[in-house]
Design a protein around this motif. Structure first.
Motif, PDB file in Angstrom:
ATOM      1  N   HIS A   1       0.825  -1.314   0.026  1.00  0.00           N
ATOM      2  CA  HIS A   1       0.299  -0.049  -0.140  1.00  0.00           C
ATOM      3  C   HIS A   1       0.754   1.170   0.098  1.00  0.00           C
ATOM      4  O   HIS A   1       0.416   2.275   0.255  1.00  0.00           O
ATOM      5  CB  HIS A   1      -0.964   0.148   1.149  1.00  0.00           C
ATOM      6  CG  HIS A   1      -1.926  -1.082   1.276  1.00  0.00           C
ATOM      7  ND1 HIS A   1      -3.151  -0.800   0.119  1.00  0.00           N
ATOM      8  CD2 HIS A   1      -2.088  -2.045   1.816  1.00  0.00           C
ATOM      9  CE1 HIS A   1      -3.902  -2.148   0.430  1.00  0.00           C
ATOM     10  NE2 HIS A   1      -3.236  -2.851   1.468  1.00  0.00           N
ATOM     11  N   GLY A   2       2.201   0.944  -0.301  1.00  0.00           N
ATOM     12  CA  GLY A   2       3.120   2.211  -0.190  1.00  0.00           C
ATOM     13  C   GLY A   2       3.319   2.711   1.111  1.00  0.00           C
ATOM     14  O   GLY A   2       3.560   4.070   1.332  1.00  0.00           O
ATOM     15  N   ILE A   3       3.235   1.916   2.256  1.00  0.00           N
ATOM     16  CA  ILE A   3       3.256   2.294   3.548  1.00  0.00           C
ATOM     17  C   ILE A   3       4.976   1.815   4.015  1.00  0.00           C
ATOM     18  O   ILE A   3       5.177   0.969   3.946  1.00  0.00           O
ATOM     19  CB  ILE A   3       2.105   1.924   4.502  1.00  0.00           C
ATOM     20  CG1 ILE A   3       0.937   2.327   4.219  1.00  0.00           C
ATOM     21  CG2 ILE A   3       2.763   1.978   5.700  1.00  0.00           C
ATOM     22  CD1 ILE A   3      -0.209   1.647   4.867  1.00  0.00           C
ATOM     23  N   THR A   4       5.365   3.195   4.638  1.00  0.00           N
ATOM     24  CA  THR A   4       6.748   2.945   5.265  1.00  0.00           C
ATOM     25  C   THR A   4       6.514   2.565   6.740  1.00  0.00           C
ATOM     26  O   THR A   4       5.531   2.799   7.238  1.00  0.00           O
ATOM     27  CB  THR A   4       7.607   4.383   5.133  1.00  0.00           C
ATOM     28  OG1 THR A   4       6.910   5.324   5.978  1.00  0.00           O
ATOM     29  CG2 THR A   4       7.702   4.752   3.642  1.00  0.00           C
ATOM     30  N   PRO A   5       7.633   2.268   7.217  1.00  0.00           N
ATOM     31  CA  PRO A   5       7.695   1.945   8.806  1.00  0.00           C
ATOM     32  C   PRO A   5       7.296   3.165   9.523  1.00  0.00           C
ATOM     33  O   PRO A   5       6.654   3.032  10.575  1.00  0.00           O
ATOM     34  CB  PRO A   5       9.167   1.510   9.012  1.00  0.00           C
ATOM     35  CG  PRO A   5       9.631   0.933   7.836  1.00  0.00           C
ATOM     36  CD  PRO A   5       8.884   1.688   6.776  1.00  0.00           C
ATOM     37  N   LEU A   6       7.767   4.238   9.139  1.00  0.00           N
ATOM     38  CA  LEU A   6       7.390   5.610   9.879  1.00  0.00           C
ATOM     39  C   LEU A   6       5.927   5.750   9.839  1.00  0.00           C
ATOM     40  O   LEU A   6       5.293   6.252  10.907  1.00  0.00           O
ATOM     41  CB  LEU A   6       8.085   6.829   9.114  1.00  0.00           C
ATOM     42  CG  LEU A   6       7.974   8.238   9.882  1.00  0.00           C
ATOM     43  CD1 LEU A   6       9.226   9.009  10.144  1.00  0.00           C
ATOM     44  CD2 LEU A   6       6.806   8.904   9.669  1.00  0.00           C
ATOM     45  N   PHE A   7       5.299   5.408   8.757  1.00  0.00           N
ATOM     46  CA  PHE A   7       4.031   5.614   8.574  1.00  0.00           C
ATOM     47  C   PHE A   7       3.115   4.453   9.498  1.00  0.00           C
ATOM     48  O   PHE A   7       2.168   4.777  10.379  1.00  0.00           O
ATOM     49  CB  PHE A   7       3.346   5.077   7.380  1.00  0.00           C
ATOM     50  CG  PHE A   7       1.821   5.442   6.981  1.00  0.00           C
ATOM     51  CD1 PHE A   7       1.575   6.625   6.178  1.00  0.00           C
ATOM     52  CD2 PHE A   7       0.919   4.615   7.444  1.00  0.00           C
ATOM     53  CE1 PHE A   7       0.242   6.835   5.791  1.00  0.00           C
ATOM     54  CE2 PHE A   7      -0.546   4.870   7.123  1.00  0.00           C
ATOM     55  CZ  PHE A   7      -0.694   5.828   6.320  1.00  0.00           C
TER      56      PHE A   7
END
Length: 560
Positions: A182-188
């Motif tokens: 979903h294009g989500i990074t660890p920070l997200f």
């Protein structure tokens, strides 16, 4: 087939000894020629049992026996269960540090994937085994590989679980901007699940605070939506942009999420940092819409108090709604008006034809009473501009446009005139504005009589008199006897008093009591001797259906 439950009749004696951690018994069985290569119904061998049990001694015995046999020890140490689990994986999953270390020295594959795309490092991260993670990373485990169906990395999982010590280990090795499907990074992920400590570690390591997922959502948006105040404050303090559009469909900002989900502390912080262009600018969407949509009346109150416009912008092209009041009334439907409706009208929200429909196309008068409590019906001669101006008692005048639309709806909703007519006339509506052919043709007998009592019926225009005479002949109107004669002087006098004082002032008892007239005349001046028209109840269609019908068929029957 279920590979999770072990059936006792499928387990070998060697595997049972390994599971119990009994090294001496295991050695005796091996010396007596029992095989270490037998599998149970899950595909587990004795080595898997020993590794899962954390018995380093049993692992040593088994691998020693394998090295002394004809089969290769490398293939054995990396043999997999039916689920694709290696002995190293099982030991790492359960946090058995010494067993993992021993297996690695025996050439266990540190990056072996299971059937569901997990691996020793990912399982150690998932279960919070910091020492095992540290060992695997130091031994060269692949830290940026995608795992699970969502394509998370080990860093995603560590952040999700809130294992801050493991995040400290991984940030110096992992790709901080790795994204899942979903294009989500660890920070997200840290922002989404309120992992404040992990968020700080990632930001301090250089992770992008304005990263956007595939749907353009930002960490600030998701933290605002989920109500993580600490994460919101930290992100804003470290460069997160509250004015970054977070949706492909419309310019959604974090303030919209806070308003929709009722997070008042976060909203207060975002109001201070968000560009006010979202309040009124064309193409934007006021957060008022979100608060009303989710019935967050306390948020509506706060936004209005902070200066957000009760009218906002027309969002017909983005949300299919032309005003906050329209949305609030749509949610109210046939029910008593909501707190949001009350707040918007008290704040001076403009009234459209559709809004008047909710007030007039019904036998319930609570909404109309609310409007008249906060809005002033001006005299026709006072309408010199189309801008509402402040009046005494905190009321504002209806604009020329609003009054025109009120009349247009009223003349199209004559069926309910028995309900709205007394309220409008007592609130100051000039009765001659309703003396239109359509009104005289369609109003029932009681409504028509009530309206004529507020005018000098002897001066009615010839065209209107013709309509009245026609209805009298057809017996669709039963006029009061007084209409056949010239109005008495007392009636003409009270019409003049009404004109001079203005109906709104006249109807207030405190004003009438100050007039130099006898007490018995006070009720007469207020037209209280005239019985109000009753509403003839017939089951009407739902108000939303009436509004749709009005949109499709109505004509402007009157222009002021």
């Amino acid at each position: 087939m279920d590979f999770t439950e072990c059936y006792g009749d499928t387990m070998s004696s060697v595997a049972a000894a390994a599971r119990s951690g009994c090294r001496r018994r295991l050695r005796r069985l091996i010396q007596r020629g029992y095989s270490v290569d037998c599998r149970d119904n899950r595909g587990w061998k004795a080595l898997h049992e020993a590794a899962a049990a954390g018995s380093k001694g049993c692992v040593q015995e088994i691998l020693s026996a394998v090295r002394g046999s004809s089969s290769g020890s490398f293939a054995y140490v990396n043999s997999l269960t039916h689920e694709g689990e290696s002995a190293c994986y099982l030991a790492a999953q359960r946090g058995h540090l010494e067993v993992v270390r021993f297996l690695l020295r025996a050439h266990a594959d540190i990056n072996q994937l299971t059937n569901d795309l997990s691996c020793p490092l990912y399982e150690a991260v998932n279960n919070g085994h910091t020492d095992v993670v540290e060992l695997l990373v130091s031994e060269g485990a692949e830290v940026n590989r995608m795992h699970t169906e969502s394509c998370w990395t080990c860093l995603h999982q560590a952040v999700y679980k809130g294992h801050s010590e493991i995040v400290h280990i991984l940030v110096n090795k992992c790709n901080l901007e790795a994204v899942d499907d979903h294009g989500i990074t660890p920070l997200f992920v840290a922002a989404q699940y309120g992992q404040r400590e992990c968020l700080e570690i990632l930001v301090n390591a250089g992770a992008n605070v304005n990263t956007q997922a595939a749907d353009l959502a930002t960490p600030l948006l998701i933290a605002s939506q989920e109500g993580h105040q600490g994460c919101v404050d930290f992100l804003l303090d470290h460069g997160a942009d509250p004015n970054l559009a977070c949706s492909h469909e419309w310019p959604q900002f974090p303030i919209h999420a806070a308003a929709e989900f009722g997070h008042i502390g976060i909203l207060r912080r975002l109001i201070a940092d968000t560009d006010r262009a979202c309040d009124r600018d064309e193409g934007m969407v006021s957060p008022l819409y979100m608060a009303i949509h989710s019935n967050q009346s306390h948020i509506v109150k706060m936004l209005l108090r902070e200066g957000y416009s009760p009218d906002a912008q027309d969002c017909s092209h983005t949300l299919g709604i032309h005003s906050p009041l329209s949305l609030a009334l749509c949610h109210t439907s046939e029910k008593p008006y909501s707190e949001s409706v009350k707040l918007l009208i008290a704040a001076g929200a403009s009234l459209s034809e559709e809004d008047w429909m909710y007030a007039l196309a019904t036998d319930e008068t609570d909404l109309l009473q609310l409007i008249l409590k906060h809005r002033w019906i001006p005299r026709p001669e006072a309408l010199t501009s189309d801008h509402s101006v402040p009046q005494h008692d905190g009321k504002t005048e209806l604009t020329l446009k609003e009054l025109n639309e009120l009349l247009c709806v009223a003349l199209n909703q004559i069926h309910f005139a028995g309900c709205w007519l007394p309220l409008l006339l007592k609130a100051g509506l000039e009765p001659s504005l309703l003396l239109q052919p359509h009104m005289l043709e369609e109003a029932d007998s009681e409504v028509l009589n009530y309206l004529l009592e507020f005018v000098n019926w002897s001066t009615v225009a010839p065209l209107l008199k013709h309509i009245l005479d026609h209805r009298r002949v057809e017996k669709t109107w039963d006029p009061r006897p007084c209409f056949d004669s010239i109005p008495c002087l007392s009636h003409i006098c009270r019409l003049q008093v009404r004109t001079l004082l203005g109906p709104d002032l006249l109807m207030r008892t405190s004003v009438v009591q100050q007039l130099p007239v006898p007490i018995p005349l006070q009720e007469f001046l207020q037209f209280r001797d005239i019985s109000e028209a009753s509403y003839t109840h017939t089951p009407p269609s739902p108000i939303l259906d009436r509004i749709e019908e009005y949109r499709n068929t109505h004509q402007h029957r009157h222009v002021l």
